[in-house]
Design an enzyme around this catalytic site. Sequence first.
Site, PDB file in Angstrom:
ATOM      1  N   ASP A  90       0.940  -1.122   0.254  1.00 16.72           N
ATOM      2  CA  ASP A  90       0.421  -0.059   0.217  1.00 16.72           C
ATOM      3  C   ASP A  90       1.056   0.824  -0.447  1.00 16.72           C
ATOM      4  OD1 ASP A  90      -2.136  -1.518   0.586  1.00 16.72           O
ATOM      5  OD2 ASP A  90      -2.707  -1.057   1.606  1.00 16.72           O
ATOM      6  N   HIS A 147       4.859  -7.079   0.516  1.00 12.72           N
ATOM      7  CA  HIS A 147       4.741  -8.766  -0.445  1.00 12.72           C
ATOM      8  C   HIS A 147       4.762  -8.893  -1.887  1.00 12.72           C
ATOM      9  CE1 HIS A 147       1.763  -9.651   2.292  1.00 12.72           C
ATOM     10  NE2 HIS A 147       1.921  -8.358   3.250  1.00 12.72           N
ATOM     11  N   SER A 253       8.886   3.804   4.798  1.00 14.94           N
ATOM     12  CA  SER A 253       9.763   4.140   3.923  1.00 14.94           C
ATOM     13  C   SER A 253       8.791   4.385   2.234  1.00 14.94           C
ATOM     14  CB  SER A 253      11.123   3.239   4.733  1.00 14.94           C
ATOM     15  OG  SER A 253      12.329   4.017   3.737  1.00 14.94           O
TER      16      SER A 253
END
Length: 325
Positions: A90, A147, A253
């Site tokens: 995200d 992921h 980050s």
Amino acid sequence: MLDWLKVNLQYVTPKHLLSRLVGKLAEAEMGSVTTFFIKLFIKQYNVDMTEALHEKPEHYRSFNKFFTRTLKPEARTIDESDDVLIHAVDGTVSQFGDIRSDSIFQAKGHDFSLTTLLGGKPDVAAPFKNGKFATVYLAPRDYHRIHMPIEGTLTDMLYVPGELFSVNPLTAQNIPGLFARNERVVALFDTPVGKMAMVLVGATIVASIETVWAGTVTPPTGKTVQHWSYETDSEAAVKLEKGAELGRFKLGSTIVVCFEKDMIDFEDIAPGMVTRLGEPMASKMSSQKAITPEQTTETPVQASNEFDDNAGETKKDTPSEGADS
């Protein structure tokens, strides 16, 4: 004037010291004090806790446990189409496009070196020259696990020491070579679309970066690039499915993902676009597509079992297969 001050103060701030101190506080289990700061953070950044597996702030024993919270399985779904590569996080697209020989676009007036990004190793960078890249920024409110965009087998990991500048859009527009200057972890994979590099870039108050195969990779133990190689054809091989958890940031980050030339085409993405884990990011180029008919399915995101979310502990294995410093 305010923007100038925000950027230039970073050159004199003791960023590593500040980050390590914040990291210790974020790991501390302080009961009601921890809960107070979690609630404050949720309010300040408008964090959507309805997506979290554990919605109540009181569940989290430390701030980092809250920050790396698990989502409900139904909160994100993985596009399982054979020809689709998914968004790994995200976040918000900072930049994407072609790698021009050894140059990656950062912001107007600023490029950075692919080779420098990947630890200053020409042999590591070579497969990605003239390939594709995407840079995605994770804001404080975002889900902070990373992921896999596509299934892959881990071949190498590098720890690259560096600065800890902020990586927000303002800094990216003003600090030259930002992502190739900051501390980072590089994970290299063999995938159905060739080599893939996942670069997890550290930032101010990012206390550590973790991977599912090695646990905590930062904070560092020295100031030299460290390189680990991994078995790819044995039972010990690290094989991750598309959508599987790769790692996580403890405080936010940026990731930079790189692909080889003529292997993928980006889908409808643009700088500033919000990304959601599991949604299409790119597709295999026509020459790479399977001959079998495409089947489109979706599966819930599953967090890795390498981390114990309830006990507040992470896997402590050190990187193996021969560190090269």
